[in-house]
Design an enzyme around this catalytic site. Structure first.
Site, PDB file in Angstrom:
ATOM      1  N   THR A  33      -8.248   3.952   8.715  1.00 40.14           N
ATOM      2  CA  THR A  33      -9.399   3.029   8.516  1.00 40.14           C
ATOM      3  C   THR A  33      -9.401   2.377   9.795  1.00 40.14           C
ATOM      4  O   THR A  33      -8.876   1.282  10.213  1.00 40.14           O
ATOM      5  CB  THR A  33      -9.504   2.155   7.473  1.00 40.14           C
ATOM      6  OG1 THR A  33      -9.132   2.705   6.214  1.00 40.14           O
ATOM      7  CG2 THR A  33     -10.851   1.395   7.194  1.00 40.14           C
ATOM      8  N   GLU A  93      -8.724   0.706  -2.786  1.00 41.54           N
ATOM      9  CA  GLU A  93      -9.351   0.632  -1.667  1.00 41.54           C
ATOM     10  C   GLU A  93     -10.351   1.889  -1.795  1.00 41.54           C
ATOM     11  O   GLU A  93      -9.956   2.915  -2.314  1.00 41.54           O
ATOM     12  CB  GLU A  93      -8.636   0.989  -0.604  1.00 41.54           C
ATOM     13  CG  GLU A  93      -7.876  -0.329   0.176  1.00 41.54           C
ATOM     14  CD  GLU A  93      -7.100  -0.212   1.070  1.00 41.54           C
ATOM     15  OE1 GLU A  93      -7.403   0.894   2.071  1.00 41.54           O
ATOM     16  OE2 GLU A  93      -6.216  -0.772   1.384  1.00 41.54           O
ATOM     17  N   HIS A 100       1.061   6.448   1.832  1.00 39.64           N
ATOM     18  CA  HIS A 100       1.879   7.173   2.653  1.00 39.64           C
ATOM     19  C   HIS A 100       3.079   8.030   2.122  1.00 39.64           C
ATOM     20  O   HIS A 100       3.604   8.636   2.440  1.00 39.64           O
ATOM     21  CB  HIS A 100       2.065   6.534   3.882  1.00 39.64           C
ATOM     22  CG  HIS A 100       0.697   6.303   4.916  1.00 39.64           C
ATOM     23  ND1 HIS A 100      -0.033   7.326   4.926  1.00 39.64           N
ATOM     24  CD2 HIS A 100       0.217   5.182   5.293  1.00 39.64           C
ATOM     25  CE1 HIS A 100      -1.061   7.026   5.979  1.00 39.64           C
ATOM     26  NE2 HIS A 100      -1.123   5.678   5.718  1.00 39.64           N
ATOM     27  N   ARG A 157      -9.395   8.232  -0.934  1.00 37.40           N
ATOM     28  CA  ARG A 157     -10.203   8.827   0.271  1.00 37.40           C
ATOM     29  C   ARG A 157     -10.940   9.721  -0.360  1.00 37.40           C
ATOM     30  O   ARG A 157     -10.657  10.530  -1.143  1.00 37.40           O
ATOM     31  CB  ARG A 157      -9.441   9.198   1.441  1.00 37.40           C
ATOM     32  CG  ARG A 157      -8.650   8.056   2.287  1.00 37.40           C
ATOM     33  CD  ARG A 157      -7.994   8.401   3.370  1.00 37.40           C
ATOM     34  NE  ARG A 157      -9.289   8.767   4.524  1.00 37.40           N
ATOM     35  CZ  ARG A 157      -9.512   7.672   5.421  1.00 37.40           C
ATOM     36  NH1 ARG A 157      -8.825   6.717   5.754  1.00 37.40           N
ATOM     37  NH2 ARG A 157     -10.405   7.854   6.231  1.00 37.40           N
ATOM     38  N   GLY A 178       0.807  -1.261   4.509  1.00 41.81           N
ATOM     39  CA  GLY A 178       1.428  -0.044   3.915  1.00 41.81           C
ATOM     40  C   GLY A 178       2.272   0.807   4.966  1.00 41.81           C
ATOM     41  O   GLY A 178       3.451   0.887   4.959  1.00 41.81           O
ATOM     42  N   HIS A 179       1.582   1.250   5.942  1.00 46.52           N
ATOM     43  CA  HIS A 179       2.292   2.388   6.909  1.00 46.52           C
ATOM     44  C   HIS A 179       3.517   1.744   7.275  1.00 46.52           C
ATOM     45  O   HIS A 179       4.775   2.587   7.335  1.00 46.52           O
ATOM     46  CB  HIS A 179       1.293   2.844   7.875  1.00 46.52           C
ATOM     47  CG  HIS A 179       1.913   3.899   8.826  1.00 46.52           C
ATOM     48  ND1 HIS A 179       2.750   3.648  10.053  1.00 46.52           N
ATOM     49  CD2 HIS A 179       1.919   5.146   8.756  1.00 46.52           C
ATOM     50  CE1 HIS A 179       2.961   4.894  10.556  1.00 46.52           C
ATOM     51  NE2 HIS A 179       2.399   5.717   9.737  1.00 46.52           N
ATOM     52  N   ASN A 192       0.845  -1.274   0.068  1.00 44.89           N
ATOM     53  CA  ASN A 192       0.003  -0.049  -0.109  1.00 44.89           C
ATOM     54  C   ASN A 192       1.166   1.136  -0.040  1.00 44.89           C
ATOM     55  O   ASN A 192       1.598   1.417   0.912  1.00 44.89           O
ATOM     56  CB  ASN A 192      -0.944   0.052   1.281  1.00 44.89           C
ATOM     57  CG  ASN A 192      -1.916   1.057   1.194  1.00 44.89           C
ATOM     58  OD1 ASN A 192      -1.270   2.211   1.189  1.00 44.89           O
ATOM     59  ND2 ASN A 192      -3.101   0.998   1.659  1.00 44.89           N
ATOM     60  N   ARG A 206      -7.117  12.797   0.813  1.00 43.98           N
ATOM     61  CA  ARG A 206      -5.616  13.587   1.734  1.00 43.98           C
ATOM     62  C   ARG A 206      -4.528  13.004   1.397  1.00 43.98           C
ATOM     63  O   ARG A 206      -3.422  13.585   1.731  1.00 43.98           O
ATOM     64  CB  ARG A 206      -5.952  13.076   3.311  1.00 43.98           C
ATOM     65  CG  ARG A 206      -5.976  11.727   3.662  1.00 43.98           C
ATOM     66  CD  ARG A 206      -5.906  11.313   5.219  1.00 43.98           C
ATOM     67  NE  ARG A 206      -7.715  11.613   5.444  1.00 43.98           N
ATOM     68  CZ  ARG A 206      -7.951  11.356   6.752  1.00 43.98           C
ATOM     69  NH1 ARG A 206      -7.245  10.360   7.333  1.00 43.98           N
ATOM     70  NH2 ARG A 206      -9.345  11.265   6.964  1.00 43.98           N
ATOM     71  N   HIS A 207      -4.239  11.751   0.601  1.00 47.01           N
ATOM     72  CA  HIS A 207      -3.074  11.222   0.266  1.00 47.01           C
ATOM     73  C   HIS A 207      -3.187  10.953  -1.471  1.00 47.01           C
ATOM     74  O   HIS A 207      -2.793  11.646  -2.226  1.00 47.01           O
ATOM     75  CB  HIS A 207      -2.572  10.085   1.099  1.00 47.01           C
ATOM     76  CG  HIS A 207      -3.459   9.164   1.643  1.00 47.01           C
ATOM     77  ND1 HIS A 207      -4.464   8.442   0.736  1.00 47.01           N
ATOM     78  CD2 HIS A 207      -3.726   8.691   2.855  1.00 47.01           C
ATOM     79  CE1 HIS A 207      -5.040   7.463   1.560  1.00 47.01           C
ATOM     80  NE2 HIS A 207      -4.671   7.789   2.901  1.00 47.01           N
TER      81      HIS A 207
HETATM   82  N1  PXP Z   1      -6.146  -2.821   4.274  1.00 45.62           N
HETATM   83  C1  PXP Z   1      -7.011  -1.869   4.319  1.00 45.62           C
HETATM   84  C2  PXP Z   1      -8.535  -2.445   3.672  1.00 45.62           C
HETATM   85  C3  PXP Z   1      -6.556  -0.587   4.753  1.00 45.62           C
HETATM   86  O1  PXP Z   1      -7.599   0.303   4.755  1.00 45.62           O
HETATM   87  C4  PXP Z   1      -5.313  -0.292   5.047  1.00 45.62           C
HETATM   88  C5  PXP Z   1      -4.957   1.043   5.538  1.00 45.62           C
HETATM   89  O2  PXP Z   1      -5.035   1.902   4.459  1.00 45.62           O
HETATM   90  C6  PXP Z   1      -4.276  -1.342   4.866  1.00 45.62           C
HETATM   91  C7  PXP Z   1      -4.643  -2.716   4.581  1.00 45.62           C
HETATM   92  C8  PXP Z   1      -2.901  -1.304   5.237  1.00 45.62           C
HETATM   93  O3  PXP Z   1      -2.629  -0.767   6.614  1.00 45.62           O
HETATM   94  P1  PXP Z   1      -1.483  -0.101   7.321  1.00 45.62           P
HETATM   95  O4  PXP Z   1      -1.251   1.021   6.459  1.00 45.62           O
HETATM   96  O5  PXP Z   1      -1.624   0.016   8.621  1.00 45.62           O
HETATM   97  O6  PXP Z   1      -0.410  -1.212   6.682  1.00 45.62           O
END
Ligand code: PXP
Length: 262
Positions: A109, A78, A18, A53, A226-227, A15, A57-58
């Site tokens: 989320t 997403e 960020h 979103r 992602g994060h 993801n 925002r990103h």
């Molecule tokens: N899966 C979904 C459905 C999400 O909404 C997110 C956050 O955007 C992620 C996975 C990834 O989460 P993280 O950024 O905490 O790894």
């Protein structure tokens, strides 16, 4: 041990939201989330995930169009289950759409969709996207009634929210009662999804340790992260972090396949 074959090698969806958060902090073009997707692809990512979103925002609309055009991996788009997002999805035609709840004030989320409460609305979104050849997943909490509701709505995929498990590990430790309870919720719901014929993904808040642990649950075939990946890549570079995450997932899966169990 390393020669164990992986009939169901866990897939890693990276993801890149960020990277866009950082870009938008200065309002320019750098760092480019599409470049991040390209680098992740070259490092072995199995898919790219991006969340458009409602407040932009990103990720921006142009990022989604470019990801679809320039990146050779499946795009997991997403989105909130709104008319605006449905129209965008139908135009972009990503490989998959993951329907998520969205609140403007939230930082991320925070919980899964309430699939039970929104059955008729979600069912019609799933049908519209499926008819366009898009694979739909519902992002839900690891609760059996939510999994059953997803099956009744004919969603082919569920993504189970791993946030509560990751929070429990961070605040109380991997071996804590709270973490074990949350792990068990994930295990039971993932097994139920598998037994109902749903493809099962995991996502939210995962790092190397929690991803390795959750990969012990064989029903999870895809992990969307992602994060942590983007944050960690500041220190060690995105290719190395993607490779290490793949190794962590395979380590967890190998443990399960060699009889370690979850
Ligand atoms: N899966 C979904 C459905 C999400 O909404 C997110 C956050 O955007 C992620 C996975 C990834 O989460 P993280 O950024 O905490 O790894």
């Amino acid at each position: 041990m390393n020669d164990v074959q992986f009939p169901g090698k866990p897939r890693l969806g990276v993801n890149i939201d960020h990277v866009a958060t950082l870009r938008n902090a200065r309002g320019g073009l750098h760092p480019d989330p599409v470049d991040a997707a390209r680098i992740a692809a070259e490092a072995g990512a199995d898919g790219i995930t991006a969340h458009l979103r409602e407040d932009r925002r990103h990720i921006l609309d142009l990022d989604i169009a470019r990801l679809r055009k320039e990146i050779p991996l499946p795009l997991n788009f997403e989105m909130a289950a709104t008319r605006e997002m449905l129209d965008i999805a139908l135009k972009v035609e990503p490989h998959a759409c993951c329907l998520v709840p969205e609140k403007r004030e939230e930082v991320t989320t925070e919980g899964g969709l309430d699939a039970l409460a929104q059955q008729s609305h979600l069912k019609s979104c799933i049908a519209t996207l499926s008819q366009a050849g898009i694979r739909v997943s519902l992002f839900i909490d690891p609760d059996p009634p939510q999994v059953e509701a997803a099956m009744e709505m004919e969603a082919p995929v569920v993504e189970l929210h791993t946030g509560a498990y990751c929070e429990a590990v961070l605040s109380e430790g991997m071996e804590s009662t709270a973490a074990e309870r949350e792990f068990e919720r994930l295990r039971i719901s993932a097994k139920l999804a598998e037994s109902l014929g749903l493809e099962c993904h995991a996502g939210h808040g995962l790092n190397f340790d929690t991803a390795r642990a959750v990969a012990r649950i064989e029903a999870f075939i895809e992990f969307n992260i992602g994060h942590f990946l983007i944050g960690q890549s500041i220190f060690s570079g995105l290719p190395s972090v993607v490779e290490r995450m793949h190794a962590a997932l395979e380590d967890g899966r190998r443990f399960a396949l060699t009889g370690g169990g979850p």
